[in-house]
Write an enzyme that holds these catalytic residues in place. Structure first.
Site, PDB file in Angstrom:
ATOM      1  N   LYS A  79       0.861  -1.179   0.000  1.00 11.94           N
ATOM      2  CA  LYS A  79       0.000   0.000   0.000  1.00 11.94           C
ATOM      3  C   LYS A  79       0.899   1.231   0.000  1.00 11.94           C
ATOM      4  CE  LYS A  79      -3.578   2.489   2.472  1.00 11.94           C
ATOM      5  NZ  LYS A  79      -4.587   2.446   3.540  1.00 11.94           N
ATOM      6  N   LYS A 130      -2.168  -1.475  -3.837  1.00 16.48           N
ATOM      7  CA  LYS A 130      -3.030  -0.295  -3.795  1.00 16.48           C
ATOM      8  C   LYS A 130      -2.191   0.969  -3.870  1.00 16.48           C
ATOM      9  CE  LYS A 130      -6.087   1.968  -0.558  1.00 16.48           C
ATOM     10  NZ  LYS A 130      -6.612   1.947   0.790  1.00 16.48           N
TER      11      LYS A 130
HETATM   12  C1  PBG Z   1      -7.181   3.859   5.364  1.00 18.05           C
HETATM   13  C2  PBG Z   1      -7.655   3.554   3.976  1.00 18.05           C
HETATM   14  C3  PBG Z   1      -7.514   4.435   2.910  1.00 18.05           C
HETATM   15  C4  PBG Z   1      -8.110   3.840   1.812  1.00 18.05           C
HETATM   16  C5  PBG Z   1      -8.604   2.609   2.233  1.00 18.05           C
HETATM   17  N1  PBG Z   1      -8.305   2.436   3.572  1.00 18.05           N
HETATM   18  C6  PBG Z   1      -6.942   5.799   2.869  1.00 18.05           C
HETATM   19  C7  PBG Z   1      -5.621   6.059   3.410  1.00 18.05           C
HETATM   20  O1  PBG Z   1      -4.786   5.175   3.599  1.00 18.05           O
HETATM   21  O2  PBG Z   1      -5.391   7.233   3.701  1.00 18.05           O
HETATM   22  C8  PBG Z   1      -8.183   4.484   0.467  1.00 18.05           C
HETATM   23  C9  PBG Z   1      -9.180   3.985  -0.497  1.00 18.05           C
HETATM   24  C10 PBG Z   1      -9.453   4.885  -1.627  1.00 18.05           C
HETATM   25  O3  PBG Z   1      -8.796   5.934  -1.818  1.00 18.05           O
HETATM   26  O4  PBG Z   1     -10.363   4.560  -2.396  1.00 18.05           O
HETATM   27  N2  PBG Z   1      -6.957   2.828   6.192  1.00 18.05           N
END
Ligand code: PBG
Length: 332
Positions: free
Chosen positions: A200, A253
């Site tokens: 991520k 991601k």
């Molecule tokens: C946070 C989380 C995020 C997303 C999913 N879980 C945002 C972040 O890490 O700030 C992002 C998903 C998206 O942008 O569609 N745990």
């Protein structure tokens, strides 16, 4: 000149093209992300046109429609009332909180739907970070690792107690997959799977999501836990750890700007690989299509085919229900 080799022979007509098509999309490829809140009305999300913060009844109806179209799973993201956010994020393991209530309702109303839950503190934490925040001696913000994991374990067990089928840690703390596995097993939840956000990245593409949940960090950024966008080898390191710690699925991601990472993980693991087409990817397509600059449907399909072609077995996408609808009206 005599041209004997002609690739265009394989593109001559729709029948031939359909026969040699290597990648296709179907509703079963998708996990549908859904936002929910404690209110009675479904609310539009300004930063994500076409998406809503669902009430509990709205959530059930939307999930049912998606599941009836063949989508096997949803993943839930809660917008938590500001008054419930604390430094310790205690609301994340409240057994009668919004998420446990939603899980129980969904599993009761739609038993075959697989419910995936997000494991991270950001919607519950007054600081807006995925972990617990302290100020260190230099006055800098620090995101605690091991202390955060203790809270994440309580959160995941609480979700599993309510009936979650898959828990998905998106927090990027070190060692959380192993700790979650142990906590779930000790609580009798050995059937509950872990879908790890393995690679991520610290991405600007999450902006619209943070708008949807009002969960942006109050200070600092997420670069001390989420990965550096310039790096790929780190993804293999995270993969090795997640496999050793017992992840059942690994995830990349965002998806679109990280197709090489999807392909890398696909080549290095026998586990299913998921990819998350995140809010910024969704918004860019919506914004581009709004005034007709791009053809929304064609670009959605092309973006998702690219993610699948790169090696994703499962795609998390806000377009999941649209794709399932096109699949059924044979216009995909
Ligand atoms: C946070 C989380 C995020 C997303 C999913 N879980 C945002 C972040 O890490 O700030 C992002 C998903 C998206 O942008 O569609 N745990």
């Amino acid at each position: 000149m005599q041209q004997s080799i002609r690739p265009r022979r394989n593109r001559r007509n729709p029948a031939i093209r359909s026969m040699i098509k290597e990648t296709s999309l179907s509703p079963a490829d998708f996990i549908y992300p859904l936002f929910l809140h404690a209110g009675e009305a479904n609310e539009d999300i300004a930063s994500m046109p076409g998406c809503k913060r669902w009430s509990l009844p709205g959530l059930v109806q939307e999930a049912r429609e998606a599941h009836d179209l063949g989508i096997p799973a949803v993943v839930l993201f809660p917008a938590i009332d500001e008054s419930l956010k604390t430094q310790g994020a205690e609301e994340c393991y409240n057994p009668v909180g919004l998420i446990p209530e939603a899980i129980r309702l969904l599993k009761h109303e739609i038993p075959t739907l697989q419910v995936v839950t997000d494991v991270a503190l950001d919607p519950y934490n007054s600081e807006g970070h995925d972990g617990l925040v302290v100020e260190n001696a230099q006055g800098e913000l620090e995101i605690l690792n091991d202390e955060t994991i203790e809270v994440l374990c309580k959160q995941a067990v609480c979700q599993a107690d309510a009936g979650a089928d898959i828990v998905a840690p998106s927090d990027m703390m070190d060692g959380r997959v192993g700790a979650l596995r142990e906590a779930l097993d000790n609580a009798g939840h050995e059937k509950v799977a872990i879908m790890s956000y393995t690679a991520k990245y610290a991405s600007a593409y999450y902006g619209p999501f943070r708008g949807a949940l009002d969960s942006a960090p109050k200070a600092g950024d997420k670069k001390t836990y989420q990965m550096e966008p310039a790096n790929s080898r780190e993804a293999l390191r995270e993969l090795a750890l997640d496999e050793a710690e017992g992840a059942d699925y690994v995830m990349v991601k965002p998806a679109g700007a990280y197709l090489d990472i999807i392909s890398l993980l696909r080549d290095h693991t026998a586990l299913p690989v998921a990819a998350y087409q995140v809010s910024g990817e969704y918004l860019m397509i919506k914004a581009g299509a709004k005034d007709g600059w791009i053809n929304e449907k064609a670009v959605v399909i092309e973006s998702l085919l690219g993610i699948k072609r790169a090696g994703a077995d499962i795609i998390l996408s806000y377009f999941a229900k649209d794709v399932a609808t096109w699949y059924h009206d044979r216009s995909l």
